[in-house]
Enzyme design. Structure first.
Site, PDB file in Angstrom:
ATOM      1  N   HIS A  78      46.110  32.163  48.663  1.00 45.16           N
ATOM      2  CA  HIS A  78      44.652  32.205  48.531  1.00 45.16           C
ATOM      3  C   HIS A  78      43.963  32.089  49.881  1.00 45.16           C
ATOM      4  O   HIS A  78      42.958  32.772  50.124  1.00 45.16           O
ATOM      5  CB  HIS A  78      44.164  31.097  47.600  1.00 45.16           C
ATOM      6  CG  HIS A  78      44.721  31.202  46.215  1.00 45.16           C
ATOM      7  ND1 HIS A  78      44.564  30.214  45.267  1.00 45.16           N
ATOM      8  CD2 HIS A  78      45.444  32.177  45.602  1.00 45.16           C
ATOM      9  CE1 HIS A  78      45.162  30.577  44.146  1.00 45.16           C
ATOM     10  NE2 HIS A  78      45.715  31.765  44.326  1.00 45.16           N
ATOM     11  N   HIS A 235      42.511  38.381  39.815  1.00 43.64           N
ATOM     12  CA  HIS A 235      43.257  37.373  40.564  1.00 43.64           C
ATOM     13  C   HIS A 235      44.596  37.917  41.037  1.00 43.64           C
ATOM     14  O   HIS A 235      45.052  37.575  42.137  1.00 43.64           O
ATOM     15  CB  HIS A 235      43.481  36.109  39.740  1.00 43.64           C
ATOM     16  CG  HIS A 235      44.146  35.035  40.550  1.00 43.64           C
ATOM     17  ND1 HIS A 235      43.460  34.245  41.450  1.00 43.64           N
ATOM     18  CD2 HIS A 235      45.454  34.664  40.662  1.00 43.64           C
ATOM     19  CE1 HIS A 235      44.295  33.438  42.057  1.00 43.64           C
ATOM     20  NE2 HIS A 235      45.524  33.677  41.594  1.00 43.64           N
ATOM     21  N   ASP A 239      45.901  37.811  44.849  1.00 43.74           N
ATOM     22  CA  ASP A 239      47.229  37.384  45.295  1.00 43.74           C
ATOM     23  C   ASP A 239      47.900  38.465  46.131  1.00 43.74           C
ATOM     24  O   ASP A 239      48.525  38.177  47.168  1.00 43.74           O
ATOM     25  CB  ASP A 239      48.109  37.055  44.087  1.00 43.74           C
ATOM     26  CG  ASP A 239      47.840  35.678  43.506  1.00 43.74           C
ATOM     27  OD1 ASP A 239      47.169  34.860  44.161  1.00 43.74           O
ATOM     28  OD2 ASP A 239      48.322  35.418  42.386  1.00 43.74           O
ATOM     29  N   HIS A 262      54.245  37.673  43.419  1.00 44.15           N
ATOM     30  CA  HIS A 262      54.470  37.311  44.815  1.00 44.15           C
ATOM     31  C   HIS A 262      55.815  37.806  45.344  1.00 44.15           C
ATOM     32  O   HIS A 262      55.899  38.413  46.410  1.00 44.15           O
ATOM     33  CB  HIS A 262      54.402  35.792  44.986  1.00 44.15           C
ATOM     34  CG  HIS A 262      53.105  35.194  44.572  1.00 44.15           C
ATOM     35  ND1 HIS A 262      51.907  35.520  45.160  1.00 44.15           N
ATOM     36  CD2 HIS A 262      52.811  34.272  43.605  1.00 44.15           C
ATOM     37  CE1 HIS A 262      50.934  34.834  44.583  1.00 44.15           C
ATOM     38  NE2 HIS A 262      51.452  34.071  43.644  1.00 44.15           N
TER      39      HIS A 262
END
Length: 306
Positions: A78, A235, A239, A262
């Protein structure tokens, strides 16, 4: 030109997974410094951890970087997204624990604080990573791909069984403040059953209904509901922005994510840089710099010395 912060900014909070209190101070840094974390609670080993794709180590549910001495910093995505979204290329981030504070679960508190102190241009050429040909990684139904494009674009699709999320897809060209307008305030999200499981296994100890969107079937349990109807996919794009910022420079290319996360984005960067025909460094021209994510969104103050 490269940029750094106008002055330092301080953030106090707790780690999402550890639940431990943490203070983080983001300082201006010289040209060509890059983004570097410094663990101020470490004195017996090298406390510096470079925020770069080849420093990422496998971790559940977040992005974790680690140096050769075994010193790590987790949940960096973030703050990395905030820095990239504001076009900040150089910063020293002092942190007194192993995990970045979660704050409200989005990048908005980081962005707002850094916009208040503004940015300084530096007398150094900004180099970007130009994607020259498609590169892709897969894991079952999940896909992450980089393709050639004039500027950074992010195209993301998700599909969750919970009706509160369901199928969502969004595409954005990340130019001229799109990150700040469209993505920065979208919070991390999870299912209530996942929260219960994680906390039973020592994770998400700092998670609350205030710093994450928690859903259960067709219900949104977090007070106030959603900030956007498609907050979940926004979101995921946030990311991806933070994880792509570990490339070492702005990316000129299109990121396509389908049920990606991720680890897959890091695998994608490793695949990109493993193929010298798939990418090249490119000095940003003034017109290219104008199309980068941070152009025009931060208060500009006088040019800093190199």
């Amino acid at each position: 030109m490269q940029t750094t912060l106008g002055s330092k900014v301080t953030f106090d909070g707790v780690g999402l997974h550890s639940g431990a209190p943490v203070r983080m101070v983001v300082h201006p840094a010289s040209a060509d410094h890059g983004i570097v974390f410094c663990r101020t609670d470490i004195s017996d080993r090298d406390p510096l951890v470079v925020a770069r794709w080849d420093k990422v180590t496998p971790s559940k549910l977040c992005t974790l970087i680690e140096n050769a001495a075994g010193v790590s910093v987790s949940t960096i995505e973030h703050i990395m997204a905030a820095l990239a979204g504001l076009g900040i290329n150089n910063a020293l981030i002092e942190i007194d624990g192993p995990e970045v504070p979660i704050l409200d679960g989005s990048s908005a508190p980081f962005v707002r604080a850094m916009r208040r102190v503004g940015t300084r241009s530096q007398h150094a050429v900004l180099r970007a990573v130009r994607v020259l040909k498609p590169v892709e990684v897969r894991d079952g139904e999940a896909v992450a791909r980089l393709e050639p494009a004039a500027a950074l674009e992010i195209n993301f699709a998700i599909d969750f069984a919970d009706a509160a999320i369901g199928k969502q897809e969004k595409h954005l060209t990340m130019s001229n403040g799109a990150f700040v307008r469209e993505l920065m305030d979208s919070r991390t999200f999870c299912r209530q059953a996942d929260v219960d499981y994680m906390q039973a296994h020592g994770l998400a100890l700092g998670g609350t209904y205030e710093n994450a969107v928690v859903v259960d079937g067709d219900k949104v349990l977090s007070p106030g509901g959603l900030r956007h109807a498609d907050e979940a996919v926004r979101h995921k794009m946030l990311d991806a922005m933070g994880d792509l910022a570990l490339a070492g420079g702005p990316i000129l290319g299109r990121y396509v994510g389908v049920r990606s996360g991720h680890s897959m984005t890091n695998r994608l960067l490793r695949a990109l840089f493993a193929d010298p025909t798939a990418w090249a460094w490119e000095d940003c021209t003034p017109s290219q710099a104008h199309s980068l994510p941070g152009a025009g969104v931060a208060r500009r103050i006088p040019i800093a010395a190199r």
